[in-house]
Scaffold this motif. Structure first.
Motif, PDB file in Angstrom:
ATOM      1  N   LEU A 160      10.061  16.932 -60.701  1.00 37.28           N
ATOM      2  CA  LEU A 160       9.941  17.962 -59.673  1.00 37.28           C
ATOM      3  C   LEU A 160      10.229  17.400 -58.285  1.00 37.28           C
ATOM      4  CD1 LEU A 160       6.536  19.531 -60.828  1.00 37.28           C
ATOM      5  CD2 LEU A 160       8.843  20.163 -61.593  1.00 37.28           C
ATOM      6  N   VAL A 161      10.678  18.274 -57.396  1.00 34.92           N
ATOM      7  CA  VAL A 161      10.790  17.963 -55.968  1.00 34.92           C
ATOM      8  C   VAL A 161       9.853  18.921 -55.241  1.00 34.92           C
ATOM      9  CG1 VAL A 161      12.294  17.847 -53.951  1.00 34.92           C
ATOM     10  CG2 VAL A 161      13.181  17.191 -56.209  1.00 34.92           C
ATOM     11  N   VAL A 162       8.816  18.378 -54.611  1.00 34.21           N
ATOM     12  CA  VAL A 162       7.804  19.209 -53.957  1.00 34.21           C
ATOM     13  C   VAL A 162       7.642  18.740 -52.509  1.00 34.21           C
ATOM     14  CG1 VAL A 162       5.425  20.037 -54.000  1.00 34.21           C
ATOM     15  CG2 VAL A 162       6.593  19.503 -56.154  1.00 34.21           C
ATOM     16  N   PRO A 163       8.050  19.544 -51.532  1.00 28.81           N
ATOM     17  CA  PRO A 163       7.852  19.155 -50.124  1.00 28.81           C
ATOM     18  C   PRO A 163       6.362  18.998 -49.814  1.00 28.81           C
ATOM     19  CG  PRO A 163       9.412  20.982 -50.297  1.00 28.81           C
ATOM     20  CD  PRO A 163       8.785  20.814 -51.659  1.00 28.81           C
ATOM     21  N   THR A 164       6.024  17.923 -49.142  1.00 26.29           N
ATOM     22  CA  THR A 164       4.626  17.696 -48.785  1.00 26.29           C
ATOM     23  C   THR A 164       4.335  18.298 -47.412  1.00 26.29           C
ATOM     24  OG1 THR A 164       2.863  16.043 -48.739  1.00 26.29           O
ATOM     25  CG2 THR A 164       4.932  15.458 -47.636  1.00 26.29           C
ATOM     26  N   ASP A 165       3.072  18.478 -47.104  1.00 25.67           N
ATOM     27  CA  ASP A 165       2.658  18.994 -45.794  1.00 25.67           C
ATOM     28  C   ASP A 165       1.264  18.450 -45.495  1.00 25.67           C
ATOM     29  OD1 ASP A 165       2.042  20.394 -43.471  1.00 25.67           O
ATOM     30  OD2 ASP A 165       3.007  22.238 -44.150  1.00 25.67           O
ATOM     31  N   GLU A 166       1.233  17.248 -44.948  1.00 30.05           N
ATOM     32  CA  GLU A 166      -0.039  16.605 -44.653  1.00 30.05           C
ATOM     33  C   GLU A 166      -0.796  17.344 -43.551  1.00 30.05           C
ATOM     34  OE1 GLU A 166       1.120  11.977 -45.447  1.00 30.05           O
ATOM     35  OE2 GLU A 166       2.529  13.289 -44.407  1.00 30.05           O
ATOM     36  N   ASP A 167      -0.058  17.928 -42.592  1.00 29.88           N
ATOM     37  CA  ASP A 167      -0.724  18.710 -41.544  1.00 29.88           C
ATOM     38  C   ASP A 167      -1.514  19.867 -42.147  1.00 29.88           C
ATOM     39  OD1 ASP A 167       0.198  17.166 -39.432  1.00 29.88           O
ATOM     40  OD2 ASP A 167       1.984  18.392 -39.114  1.00 29.88           O
ATOM     41  N   LEU A 168      -0.905  20.553 -43.082  1.00 27.37           N
ATOM     42  CA  LEU A 168      -1.589  21.687 -43.707  1.00 27.37           C
ATOM     43  C   LEU A 168      -2.809  21.224 -44.497  1.00 27.37           C
ATOM     44  CD1 LEU A 168      -1.823  24.640 -44.310  1.00 27.37           C
ATOM     45  CD2 LEU A 168      -0.023  24.421 -46.048  1.00 27.37           C
ATOM     46  N   MET A 169      -2.707  20.050 -45.133  1.00 33.65           N
ATOM     47  CA  MET A 169      -3.870  19.524 -45.855  1.00 33.65           C
ATOM     48  C   MET A 169      -5.003  19.219 -44.885  1.00 33.65           C
ATOM     49  SD  MET A 169      -4.395  19.061 -49.075  1.00 33.65           S
ATOM     50  CE  MET A 169      -6.094  19.589 -49.146  1.00 33.65           C
ATOM     51  N   ILE A 170      -4.670  18.670 -43.726  1.00 31.76           N
ATOM     52  CA  ILE A 170      -5.677  18.404 -42.699  1.00 31.76           C
ATOM     53  C   ILE A 170      -6.304  19.711 -42.226  1.00 31.76           C
ATOM     54  CG2 ILE A 170      -6.026  17.564 -40.333  1.00 31.76           C
ATOM     55  CD1 ILE A 170      -3.760  15.524 -40.922  1.00 31.76           C
ATOM     56  N   ALA A 171      -5.461  20.734 -42.015  1.00 36.83           N
ATOM     57  CA  ALA A 171      -5.984  22.041 -41.581  1.00 36.83           C
ATOM     58  C   ALA A 171      -6.949  22.605 -42.616  1.00 36.83           C
ATOM     59  CB  ALA A 171      -4.826  23.010 -41.342  1.00 36.83           C
ATOM     60  N   ARG A 172      -6.615  22.494 -43.900  1.00 36.03           N
ATOM     61  CA  ARG A 172      -7.492  23.009 -44.953  1.00 36.03           C
ATOM     62  C   ARG A 172      -8.829  22.264 -44.972  1.00 36.03           C
ATOM     63  NH1 ARG A 172      -2.936  23.523 -49.784  1.00 36.03           N
ATOM     64  NH2 ARG A 172      -2.006  25.477 -49.030  1.00 36.03           N
ATOM     65  N   HIS A 173      -8.746  20.943 -44.878  1.00 34.95           N
ATOM     66  CA  HIS A 173      -9.986  20.167 -44.859  1.00 34.95           C
ATOM     67  C   HIS A 173     -10.854  20.550 -43.656  1.00 34.95           C
ATOM     68  CE1 HIS A 173      -9.327  17.667 -48.275  1.00 34.95           C
ATOM     69  NE2 HIS A 173      -8.379  16.918 -47.759  1.00 34.95           N
ATOM     70  N   THR A 174     -10.220  20.667 -42.500  1.00 34.23           N
ATOM     71  CA  THR A 174     -10.970  20.969 -41.280  1.00 34.23           C
ATOM     72  C   THR A 174     -11.569  22.360 -41.338  1.00 34.23           C
ATOM     73  OG1 THR A 174      -9.465  19.506 -40.056  1.00 34.23           O
ATOM     74  CG2 THR A 174     -10.816  21.027 -38.753  1.00 34.23           C
ATOM     75  N   TYR A 175     -10.818  23.313 -41.868  1.00 38.82           N
ATOM     76  CA  TYR A 175     -11.329  24.674 -42.039  1.00 38.82           C
ATOM     77  C   TYR A 175     -12.552  24.677 -42.952  1.00 38.82           C
ATOM     78  CZ  TYR A 175     -11.375  29.616 -43.457  1.00 38.82           C
ATOM     79  OH  TYR A 175     -11.762  30.909 -43.730  1.00 38.82           O
ATOM     80  N   ASN A 176     -12.446  23.967 -44.057  1.00 35.52           N
ATOM     81  CA  ASN A 176     -13.558  23.937 -45.001  1.00 35.52           C
ATOM     82  C   ASN A 176     -14.801  23.288 -44.398  1.00 35.52           C
ATOM     83  OD1 ASN A 176     -12.029  25.192 -46.964  1.00 35.52           O
ATOM     84  ND2 ASN A 176     -11.432  23.286 -47.967  1.00 35.52           N
TER      85      ASN A 176
END
Length: 411
Positions: free
Chosen positions: A375-391
């Motif tokens: 598979l080729v899956v674009p990553t998005d570390e910023d979005l992961m940070i946003a999810r963690h911070t939101y939670n």
């Protein structure tokens, strides 16, 4: 994303502070998904001819500023001024990417004086990254006193590694001093597993290939091993980093060639990898364009792919087989020739690439008959940070807060 209520909307700012740059992204987070409002960067901090650029969700330029940025405090304030001038909402919480959280931090953590003190003690483990990241936290505190800040650690994902994978074959006292495999790119791996969902069940290798590169072996969502070790210098050959190296080479350079510690540090982090082997560039795109006419570029590219292929074989042994191989990161997502070369010779693992799908950067690039899905899956570390911070912010403050455009926090 979390158990927060459907109306619990928050504006989250993500910061990634480097030694001479600050990258940022602003998200509107609301269950069950997030919306990117803007992202950008301040570059050449502490140098002449600095640049601040803000891009919209479609990568359109929203703002651009050419000036000097004396330090991280000035750079962060300039970025926040630029966002405010675009009438974007003020952040309610800020998430920071931190390269290192030590042996104890295994999840996102609210920034407080104790955490800052702990991070300063860890600087010796990550001297190229943590000082700038701490400056980013301090700059936000000056701009928005009392705002919730969340530290998201690249090492946290790997704290679940088996002890055998974390240990080096060194005396036990060295382990007691904190010397172990920490692993990095954890936020990227977390994001990829989120995207894969149920498809991540089974035996998976995630190859995050960029200027910094690493791989992780994951079984049913549980990390079993990774290529980067005590620092982000180890593991795969990278843009300017050497990757795994016989320590005897460093002793030889120190003892026989008079290299200083600082000189060796610069050698393994900034003069090696693609740049060192080619003598041309650390940029894979540049080397791919030159490889047919310049044997130095060709050798660097082939060495990069050889080392990646070798590590896939080693991690497949850890997993006792392989069902899914994921390419991500700048090179992994966009360099079809690299993916092709890395997978060449891996048919024994059931890997068969479809040339047309690979060239078009399709989501699945393996053939229908391939027993291992590639598979080729674009990553998005910023979005992961946003999810963690939101939670974290939702757990701390409870539902019901809404975003606000009142107050830009200007200084």
């Amino acid at each position: 994303m979390t158990t927060a209520g459907l109306d619990d909307e928050r504006i989250i700012l993500c910061l990634n502070s480097g030694s001479s740059s600050v990258k940022f992204a602003l998200f509107q987070c609301r269950e069950p998904k997030e919306r990117l409002l803007a992202r950008g960067a301040v570059e050449r901090i502490g140098l002449q001819a600095g640049l601040l650029r803000v891009l919209g969700p479609a990568k359109e330029i929203l703002a651009e500023l050419n000036r000097d940025f004396a330090d991280h405090n000035v750079a962060v304030h300039a970025a926040l001024d630029a966002l405010a001038s675009l009438n974007l909402p003020r952040p309610e919480a800020v998430g920071h990417r931190l390269v290192h959280g030590g042996a104890e931090r295994d999840s996102p953590t609210i920034v407080d004086p104790r955490l800052l003190a702990d991070l300063k003690k860890l600087i010796a483990f990550a001297p190229l990254h943590l000082p700038a990241e701490i400056k980013g936290i301090e700059a936000v505190s000056r701009r928005f006193p009392g705002i919730l800040q969340v530290a998201c650690f690249d090492t946290a994902f790997h704290r679940r590694l088996p002890e055998m994978a974390q240990r080096f074959p060194l005396p036990r006292t060295i382990w007691d001093h904190g010397v172990r495999k920490y692993g990095f790119h954890g936020l990227s791996y977390e994001y990829i597993l989120d995207v894969l969902g149920e498809a991540a069940r089974g035996r998976t290798i995630i190859a995050h290939l960029g200027n910094g590169a690493s791989m992780a072996a994951v079984r049913d969502g549980q990390p079993l091993d990774t290529t980067m070790g005590f620092t982000p210098t180890g593991g795969l050959m990278m843009g300017t980093r050497c990757g795994d190296l016989d320590p005897g080479i460093l002793l030889y350079l120190f003892r026989e060639k008079g290299r200083s510690v600082a000189g060796i540090e610069d050698l393994v982090n900034h003069q090696s990898g693609l740049l060192g082997v080619s003598g041309i560039s650390s940029d894979m795109k540049t080397l791919l364009e030159m490889k047919n006419n310049d044997p130095r570029a060709s050798l660097a590219v082939e060495m990069f792919c050889y080392h990646a292929r070798k590590h896939i074989g080693a991690l497949a042994a850890v997993l006792e087989g392989l069902e899914t191989l994921v390419f991500t990161g700048g090179i992994g997502e966009r360099a079809a020739p690299v993916r092709r070369s890395v997978c060449r010779g891996l048919a024994y693992l059931g890997i068969k690439l479809d040339p047309a799908l690979n060239e078009s950067h399709a989501g699945t690039i393996s053939t229908a008959g391939s027993s291992c899905k590639v598979l080729v899956v674009p990553t998005d570390e910023d979005l992961m940070i946003a999810r963690h911070t939101y939670n974290v912010s939702s757990d701390r403050e409870g539902p019901g807060r809404s975003s606000s455009r009142d107050g830009t926090g200007k200084h």
